[in-house]
Design a protein around this motif. Structure first.
Motif, PDB file in Angstrom:
ATOM      1  N   PHE A 130       0.861  -1.186   0.000  1.00  0.00           N
ATOM      2  CA  PHE A 130       0.000   0.000   0.000  1.00  0.00           C
ATOM      3  C   PHE A 130       0.896   1.233   0.000  1.00  0.00           C
ATOM      4  CE2 PHE A 130      -4.164  -1.879   1.067  1.00  0.00           C
ATOM      5  CZ  PHE A 130      -3.773  -3.160   1.437  1.00  0.00           C
ATOM      6  N   LEU A 131       0.655   2.121  -0.934  1.00  0.00           N
ATOM      7  CA  LEU A 131       1.434   3.358  -1.002  1.00  0.00           C
ATOM      8  C   LEU A 131       0.503   4.555  -0.805  1.00  0.00           C
ATOM      9  CD1 LEU A 131       3.632   2.934  -4.236  1.00  0.00           C
ATOM     10  CD2 LEU A 131       4.243   2.368  -1.881  1.00  0.00           C
ATOM     11  N   GLY A 132       1.011   5.542  -0.092  1.00  0.00           N
ATOM     12  CA  GLY A 132       0.252   6.778   0.068  1.00  0.00           C
ATOM     13  C   GLY A 132       1.197   7.898   0.395  1.00  0.00           C
ATOM     14  N   ARG A 133       0.766   9.098   0.171  1.00  0.00           N
ATOM     15  CA  ARG A 133       1.625  10.247   0.417  1.00  0.00           C
ATOM     16  C   ARG A 133       0.844  11.281   1.223  1.00  0.00           C
ATOM     17  NH1 ARG A 133       6.493  12.286  -3.139  1.00  0.00           N
ATOM     18  NH2 ARG A 133       6.971  14.047  -1.812  1.00  0.00           N
ATOM     19  N   HIS A 134       1.552  12.088   2.047  1.00  0.00           N
ATOM     20  CA  HIS A 134       0.863  13.114   2.849  1.00  0.00           C
ATOM     21  C   HIS A 134      -0.205  12.386   3.685  1.00  0.00           C
ATOM     22  CE1 HIS A 134      -1.650  16.849   3.353  1.00  0.00           C
ATOM     23  NE2 HIS A 134      -0.453  17.361   3.553  1.00  0.00           N
ATOM     24  N   VAL A 135      -1.410  12.885   3.787  1.00  0.00           N
ATOM     25  CA  VAL A 135      -2.420  12.190   4.605  1.00  0.00           C
ATOM     26  C   VAL A 135      -2.775  10.806   4.065  1.00  0.00           C
ATOM     27  CG1 VAL A 135      -3.587  14.052   5.842  1.00  0.00           C
ATOM     28  CG2 VAL A 135      -4.166  13.617   3.451  1.00  0.00           C
ATOM     29  N   GLY A 136      -2.397  10.543   2.832  1.00  0.00           N
ATOM     30  CA  GLY A 136      -2.620   9.202   2.281  1.00  0.00           C
ATOM     31  C   GLY A 136      -1.658   8.168   2.845  1.00  0.00           C
ATOM     32  N   PHE A 137      -0.567   8.636   3.467  1.00  0.00           N
ATOM     33  CA  PHE A 137       0.419   7.703   4.033  1.00  0.00           C
ATOM     34  C   PHE A 137      -0.159   6.913   5.212  1.00  0.00           C
ATOM     35  CE2 PHE A 137       4.456   7.551   6.819  1.00  0.00           C
ATOM     36  CZ  PHE A 137       4.656   6.216   6.549  1.00  0.00           C
ATOM     37  N   PRO A 138      -0.691   7.610   6.252  1.00  0.00           N
ATOM     38  CA  PRO A 138      -1.313   6.801   7.312  1.00  0.00           C
ATOM     39  C   PRO A 138      -2.465   5.931   6.817  1.00  0.00           C
ATOM     40  CG  PRO A 138      -1.530   9.183   7.777  1.00  0.00           C
ATOM     41  CD  PRO A 138      -0.591   9.037   6.622  1.00  0.00           C
ATOM     42  N   ILE A 139      -3.115   6.346   5.743  1.00  0.00           N
ATOM     43  CA  ILE A 139      -4.201   5.507   5.207  1.00  0.00           C
ATOM     44  C   ILE A 139      -3.619   4.243   4.573  1.00  0.00           C
ATOM     45  CG2 ILE A 139      -6.087   5.429   3.483  1.00  0.00           C
ATOM     46  CD1 ILE A 139      -6.587   7.038   6.169  1.00  0.00           C
ATOM     47  N   ALA A 140      -2.456   4.369   3.926  1.00  0.00           N
ATOM     48  CA  ALA A 140      -1.785   3.174   3.394  1.00  0.00           C
ATOM     49  C   ALA A 140      -1.419   2.232   4.544  1.00  0.00           C
ATOM     50  CB  ALA A 140      -0.533   3.579   2.616  1.00  0.00           C
ATOM     51  N   LEU A 141      -0.939   2.792   5.651  1.00  0.00           N
ATOM     52  CA  LEU A 141      -0.595   1.966   6.813  1.00  0.00           C
ATOM     53  C   LEU A 141      -1.839   1.271   7.369  1.00  0.00           C
ATOM     54  CD1 LEU A 141       1.842   4.442   8.644  1.00  0.00           C
ATOM     55  CD2 LEU A 141       2.462   2.465   7.241  1.00  0.00           C
ATOM     56  N   GLU A 142      -2.929   2.000   7.425  1.00  0.00           N
ATOM     57  CA  GLU A 142      -4.175   1.429   7.941  1.00  0.00           C
ATOM     58  C   GLU A 142      -4.716   0.347   6.996  1.00  0.00           C
ATOM     59  OE1 GLU A 142      -5.836   1.168  10.520  1.00  0.00           O
ATOM     60  OE2 GLU A 142      -7.945   0.897  10.009  1.00  0.00           O
ATOM     61  N   GLY A 143      -4.612   0.578   5.690  1.00  0.00           N
ATOM     62  CA  GLY A 143      -5.058  -0.440   4.726  1.00  0.00           C
ATOM     63  C   GLY A 143      -4.274  -1.728   4.897  1.00  0.00           C
ATOM     64  N   ALA A 144      -2.972  -1.585   5.131  1.00  0.00           N
ATOM     65  CA  ALA A 144      -2.123  -2.768   5.326  1.00  0.00           C
ATOM     66  C   ALA A 144      -2.469  -3.468   6.640  1.00  0.00           C
ATOM     67  CB  ALA A 144      -0.649  -2.358   5.313  1.00  0.00           C
ATOM     68  N   LEU A 145      -2.689  -2.684   7.684  1.00  0.00           N
ATOM     69  CA  LEU A 145      -3.038  -3.278   8.988  1.00  0.00           C
ATOM     70  C   LEU A 145      -4.337  -4.079   8.883  1.00  0.00           C
ATOM     71  CD1 LEU A 145      -2.583  -3.584  12.064  1.00  0.00           C
ATOM     72  CD2 LEU A 145      -3.808  -1.432  12.375  1.00  0.00           C
ATOM     73  N   LYS A 146      -5.331  -3.493   8.227  1.00  0.00           N
ATOM     74  CA  LYS A 146      -6.615  -4.185   8.092  1.00  0.00           C
ATOM     75  C   LYS A 146      -6.435  -5.522   7.380  1.00  0.00           C
ATOM     76  CE  LYS A 146      -9.607  -1.793  10.167  1.00  0.00           C
ATOM     77  NZ  LYS A 146      -8.528  -1.708  11.168  1.00  0.00           N
ATOM     78  N   LEU A 147      -5.607  -5.531   6.330  1.00  0.00           N
ATOM     79  CA  LEU A 147      -5.432  -6.765   5.555  1.00  0.00           C
ATOM     80  C   LEU A 147      -4.715  -7.838   6.374  1.00  0.00           C
ATOM     81  CD1 LEU A 147      -6.244  -7.751   2.786  1.00  0.00           C
ATOM     82  CD2 LEU A 147      -3.977  -7.122   1.958  1.00  0.00           C
ATOM     83  N   LYS A 148      -3.711  -7.416   7.141  1.00  0.00           N
ATOM     84  CA  LYS A 148      -3.020  -8.370   8.023  1.00  0.00           C
ATOM     85  C   LYS A 148      -4.000  -8.957   9.039  1.00  0.00           C
ATOM     86  CE  LYS A 148       0.508  -5.157   8.583  1.00  0.00           C
ATOM     87  NZ  LYS A 148       1.666  -4.475   9.119  1.00  0.00           N
ATOM     88  N   GLU A 149      -4.723  -8.044   9.718  1.00  0.00           N
ATOM     89  CA  GLU A 149      -5.602  -8.457  10.807  1.00  0.00           C
ATOM     90  C   GLU A 149      -6.677  -9.425  10.330  1.00  0.00           C
ATOM     91  OE1 GLU A 149      -6.175  -4.851  13.951  1.00  0.00           O
ATOM     92  OE2 GLU A 149      -7.060  -4.496  11.997  1.00  0.00           O
ATOM     93  N   LEU A 150      -7.273  -9.107   9.181  1.00  0.00           N
ATOM     94  CA  LEU A 150      -8.482  -9.833   8.784  1.00  0.00           C
ATOM     95  C   LEU A 150      -8.211 -10.989   7.851  1.00  0.00           C
ATOM     96  CD1 LEU A 150     -10.720  -6.725   8.156  1.00  0.00           C
ATOM     97  CD2 LEU A 150     -10.920  -8.330  10.042  1.00  0.00           C
ATOM     98  N   ALA A 151      -7.290 -10.790   6.904  1.00  0.00           N
ATOM     99  CA  ALA A 151      -7.102 -11.794   5.848  1.00  0.00           C
ATOM    100  C   ALA A 151      -5.800 -12.569   6.020  1.00  0.00           C
ATOM    101  CB  ALA A 151      -7.147 -11.118   4.479  1.00  0.00           C
ATOM    102  N   TYR A 152      -5.027 -12.237   7.054  1.00  0.00           N
ATOM    103  CA  TYR A 152      -3.764 -12.929   7.354  1.00  0.00           C
ATOM    104  C   TYR A 152      -2.827 -12.942   6.150  1.00  0.00           C
ATOM    105  CZ  TYR A 152      -7.212 -14.771  10.683  1.00  0.00           C
ATOM    106  OH  TYR A 152      -8.236 -14.897  11.578  1.00  0.00           O
ATOM    107  N   ILE A 153      -2.807 -11.835   5.437  1.00  0.00           N
ATOM    108  CA  ILE A 153      -1.915 -11.697   4.289  1.00  0.00           C
ATOM    109  C   ILE A 153      -0.838 -10.696   4.671  1.00  0.00           C
ATOM    110  CG2 ILE A 153      -1.749 -10.795   1.920  1.00  0.00           C
ATOM    111  CD1 ILE A 153      -4.546 -11.891   1.451  1.00  0.00           C
ATOM    112  N   HIS A 154       0.387 -11.009   4.319  1.00  0.00           N
ATOM    113  CA  HIS A 154       1.448 -10.069   4.613  1.00  0.00           C
ATOM    114  C   HIS A 154       1.202  -8.771   3.846  1.00  0.00           C
ATOM    115  CE1 HIS A 154       5.532  -8.277   4.030  1.00  0.00           C
ATOM    116  NE2 HIS A 154       5.272  -8.164   5.302  1.00  0.00           N
ATOM    117  N   ALA A 155       1.153  -7.678   4.557  1.00  0.00           N
ATOM    118  CA  ALA A 155       0.841  -6.410   3.915  1.00  0.00           C
ATOM    119  C   ALA A 155       1.690  -5.327   4.548  1.00  0.00           C
ATOM    120  CB  ALA A 155      -0.638  -6.080   4.093  1.00  0.00           C
ATOM    121  N   GLU A 156       2.146  -4.416   3.718  1.00  0.00           N
ATOM    122  CA  GLU A 156       2.944  -3.305   4.242  1.00  0.00           C
ATOM    123  C   GLU A 156       2.509  -2.003   3.589  1.00  0.00           C
ATOM    124  OE1 GLU A 156       7.147  -3.076   5.374  1.00  0.00           O
ATOM    125  OE2 GLU A 156       7.282  -5.043   4.411  1.00  0.00           O
TER     126      GLU A 156
END
Ligand code: BG6
Length: 369
Positions: free
Chosen positions: A226-252
């Motif tokens: 997940f890539l994001g810039r400026h306020v999109g950066f924490p959203i990229a982090l959150e998108g990756a966290l959600k995928l790890k938590e729910l789908a057990y897929i390595h995400a960064e």
């Protein structure tokens, strides 16, 4: 009660327009933000604050990272965002003009509670952003701004996250007013943007079918970036966290600007990459940089899924999939861009037959350090 939804998470994701609207309710009077909960500090005390430290864990910490951009831009106060457990055990510098803002859905997260207690003992004033009336962290704080997202049952935080950003933006606008860092026209404009968010989240939720289709071809993915810039950066982090938590897929999640400093080495043919693209209107200086990142990863065979503003034509030639979000001022885009990422993690977990409400090894509220 799931109210007819397949999971609490599906229900809570759908409740996000109300979570934001209810958090704003009563706190905007004639277009002006009023936070009675902060009255006891007095405007002069808030005007004297020299530094803000936001402490939280998990998704709440990403809400803090989003809010940092708004607080610094509007209220001109330096903001550090720290994970509670890192803050607490590193001898942080806390002065009596430091304001500590904790963010916790449950209000019971032990790491955050310990950090708040530590900060107060060191002389800081502590404000809590919390979704649970009467919880421990607000009781240990000088003041609390409650989010009114309603009870969140699914382990993965969704509606609490958007409500936290809404509450933090109210706080930022309040601070900007008492500090005189924004004029009344700008205050009115940003406040009106905030009030328009619930309807725009509702529009974004209409992308659910597109996201579901995307999830069905991605069930075999081994890793997702997940890539994001400026306020999109924490959203990229959150998108990756959600995928790890729910789908057990390595995400960064990565800051898009870091791509060439490392992450691009991970790109090989077929690698799925989500890119949160800033608005071409609102972020005219950043948009072309992110489009160029997309071209770079596409040239190396990445499968690119773009979250972009409605009408953004520049991304179309390079995206395998485009998910549109409504037009919003740059600082407000996170409240929209996060929605398809939440839906994606939920749909992918569902397609894999996993329990989206109770992912393995996780607890809703972590009351041990
Ligand atoms: C984690 C939850 O354990 O705690 C996350 O799984 C949450 O969803 C984090 O973001 C922080 O919780 P809280 O209640 O302090 O916001």
């Amino acid at each position: 009660d799931k109210g007819g939804w397949s999971s609490f998470m599906a229900k809570e994701v759908s409740e996000q327009p109300d979570a934001v609207a209810n958090t704003l309710r009563g706190r905007i009077v004639d277009g002006v933000v009023v936070i009675p909960e902060l009255a006891e500090f007095g405007d002069e005390a808030l005007a004297r604050i020299r530094r803000i430290v936001i402490i939280a864990c998990g998704t709440a910490a990403y809400a803090g990272q989003v809010a940092k951009y708004a607080i610094e831009k509007w209220a001109k106060v330096p903001v550090d965002v720290e994970l509670s457990h890192e803050f607490r055990y590193r001898d942080p510098v806390i002065e009596n003009d430091t304001l500590v803002v904790s963010i916790s859905q449950s209000g019971e997260t032990m790491d955050t509670l310990m950090a708040v207690k530590y900060a107060r003992e060191a002389g800081a004033v502590a404000i809590s952003i919390c979704n649970t009336q009467g919880a421990t962290i607000p009781r240990e704080s000088n003041a609390v701004i409650y989010t009114h997202a309603g009870p969140e049952v699914a382990v993965a935080s969704t509606k609490a996250f958007v409500a936290q950003i809404a509450a933090l933006y109210l706080f930022a606008l309040h601070l900007a007013r008492v500090r005189g860092t924004l004029g009344s026209a700008e205050l009115l404009e940003h406040t009106a943007e905030l009030q328009a968010i619930p309807e725009k989240i509702a529009t974004t939720l209409l992308q659910g079918d597109a996201v579901r289709q995307l999830a069905t071809w991605m069930t075999d993915s081994r890793a997702v970036l997940f890539l994001g810039r400026h306020v999109g950066f924490p959203i990229a982090l959150e998108g990756a966290l959600k995928l790890k938590e729910l789908a057990y897929i390595h995400a960064e999640g990565f800051a898009a600007g870091e791509l060439k400093h490392g992450p691009i080495a991970l790109i090989e043919p077929g690698q799925p990459v989500f890119v949160v693209v800033p608005s071409p209107r609102g972020s005219a200086h950043l948009h072309p940089k992110v489009v160029s990142n997309i071209q770079e990863i596409r040239a190396r065979g990445a499968r690119v899924i773009v979250i972009a503003e409605q009408g953004d034509a520049a991304v179309l030639p390079f995206a395998d999939t485009v998910i549109h979000i409504p037009l919003a001022a740059p600082l407000f885009e996170p409240l929209l861009a996060v929605v398809p990422l939440q839906l994606f993690a939920m749909e992918l977990a569902t397609a894999k037959g996993l329990d989206v409400d109770q992912p393995r090894n996780l607890a809703k509220s972590v009351t041990v350090e």
